[in-house]
Design a protein around this motif. Sequence first.
Motif, short mmCIF file in Angstrom:
data_model
loop_
_atom_site.label_atom_id
_atom_site.label_comp_id
_atom_site.label_asym_id
_atom_site.label_seq_id
_atom_site.Cartn_x
_atom_site.Cartn_y
_atom_site.Cartn_z
N ARG A 63 0.81 -1.06 0.10
CA ARG A 63 -0.28 0.18 0.28
C ARG A 63 0.81 1.31 0.33
N ALA A 64 2.23 1.48 0.46
CA ALA A 64 2.70 2.25 0.16
C ALA A 64 4.60 2.00 0.35
N LEU A 65 5.37 2.33 -1.06
CA LEU A 65 6.68 2.18 -1.03
C LEU A 65 7.40 3.67 -0.60
N VAL A 66 8.88 3.16 0.08
CA VAL A 66 8.77 4.64 0.90
C VAL A 66 10.31 4.74 0.89
N VAL A 67 10.66 5.15 0.16
CA VAL A 67 11.95 5.24 -0.19
C VAL A 67 12.82 6.46 0.90
N HIS A 68 14.04 5.99 1.38
CA HIS A 68 14.69 6.96 1.98
C HIS A 68 15.57 7.82 1.28
N MET A 69 15.80 8.72 0.91
CA MET A 69 17.00 8.79 0.06
C MET A 69 17.79 10.50 1.09
N GLY A 70 17.31 10.07 2.59
CA GLY A 70 18.10 10.73 3.29
C GLY A 70 17.66 10.13 4.70
N ALA A 71 18.76 10.75 5.81
CA ALA A 71 17.86 10.55 6.98
C ALA A 71 16.85 11.57 7.45
N PRO A 72 15.52 11.28 7.61
CA PRO A 72 14.78 12.12 7.96
C PRO A 72 15.04 13.63 9.57
N LYS A 73 14.39 14.99 8.73
CA LYS A 73 15.04 16.16 9.21
C LYS A 73 14.98 15.76 11.29
N GLY A 74 13.34 15.02 11.26
CA GLY A 74 13.03 15.61 12.60
C GLY A 74 13.58 14.71 13.53
N PHE A 75 14.43 13.86 13.29
CA PHE A 75 15.16 12.69 14.07
C PHE A 75 16.46 12.97 14.83
N GLU A 76 16.85 13.18 16.06
CA GLU A 76 17.95 13.19 16.71
C GLU A 76 19.08 12.51 15.64
N LYS A 77 19.21 11.22 15.23
CA LYS A 77 19.61 10.17 14.57
C LYS A 77 19.25 8.77 14.78
N CYS A 78 19.76 8.95 12.58
CA CYS A 78 18.93 7.71 12.16
C CYS A 78 19.67 6.58 11.75
N GLU A 79 19.47 5.45 11.54
CA GLU A 79 20.65 4.84 11.55
C GLU A 79 20.62 3.21 10.90
N ILE A 80 21.69 3.12 10.00
CA ILE A 80 20.95 1.58 9.31
C ILE A 80 22.17 1.00 9.81
N VAL A 81 21.83 -0.61 10.45
CA VAL A 81 22.72 -1.19 11.36
C VAL A 81 22.68 -3.17 9.82
N LEU A 82 23.99 -2.51 9.44
CA LEU A 82 23.73 -3.84 8.56
C LEU A 82 24.86 -5.11 8.72
N VAL A 83 24.13 -6.22 9.42
CA VAL A 83 24.92 -7.29 9.60
C VAL A 83 25.00 -8.24 8.37
N GLY A 84 26.12 -8.66 8.67
CA GLY A 84 26.93 -9.61 7.51
C GLY A 84 26.55 -11.00 7.61
N GLU A 85 25.16 -11.32 7.62
CA GLU A 85 24.27 -12.90 7.81
C GLU A 85 23.24 -12.62 6.88
N PRO A 86 22.57 -12.67 6.66
CA PRO A 86 21.24 -13.31 6.08
C PRO A 86 20.07 -13.13 6.84
N LEU A 87 19.31 -12.27 7.26
CA LEU A 87 17.76 -12.45 7.77
C LEU A 87 16.55 -11.49 7.41
N GLY A 88 15.75 -12.15 7.37
CA GLY A 88 14.43 -11.55 6.98
C GLY A 88 14.17 -12.17 5.23
N TYR A 89 13.21 -11.35 5.23
CA TYR A 89 12.73 -10.77 3.53
C TYR A 89 13.43 -10.22 2.65
#
Length: 226
Positions: free
Chosen positions: A200-226
């Motif tokens: 119902r919604a396709l959301v692309v984060h082209m950058g960290a939203p301005k309203g957050f104090e911090k927006c973090e990407i945590v990448l794990v070197g193992e397969p997780l989820g879909y």
Amino acid sequence: MWGFRSPEELEETGASALVAEPAELLPLFERGLLNVDALTRAFTSRGFAFSYFPTANEAARYIVSACAGKSVALGGSMTFKEMGFQEAFADSTEVHWHWVTKGEYYQTPDIYLTSANALSESGEAVNIDGTCNRVAGTLYGPKQCMFVCGINKLCPDLASAVERARNVAAPKNAQRLGTRTPCAADGKCHDCKSPARICRALVVHMGAPKGFEKCEIVLVGEPLGY
């Protein structure tokens, strides 16, 4: 983003997962060893914080420590389920589980935890949602947002990340939920008009939203989820 190094370094980035999920992960390792420095530059140039952990256990310890003593909300996430949350938090955190406690929704936690259906090596995060509480928390309300993603979510560019979200993640979730949609039947997006459609919604984060104090990407070197 990728360059060839030793077999040991390749193993450290999650190459052992090829044994379990070769079809989706093989293209990643055909590109060579993950270049964490290049990924860090790609995401931080867009305003995200970026962390990489070779294993899910290491990532889980980091997340638990970051969330200790804070209020946390989570939308539905197979990634967090596979990582052992909710048990990992125990009594250290005030947690609001949108998909564990039906109808519970907390819009303004200290930290909103979620995954993404895909990440691009150019620094974008892509999500598809049906009810949209999951993507809503990544856009506005929480003080911080943390996207936690397995290596299987990483794609070369934005176009392939959107393709993954639509033709890998969404059909798998439709099948998991038992929806009566074409993608649940054949594993491919038909851009259907079904009442049961979960896209119902396709959301692309082209950058960290301005309203957050911090927006973090945590990448794990193992397969997780879909």
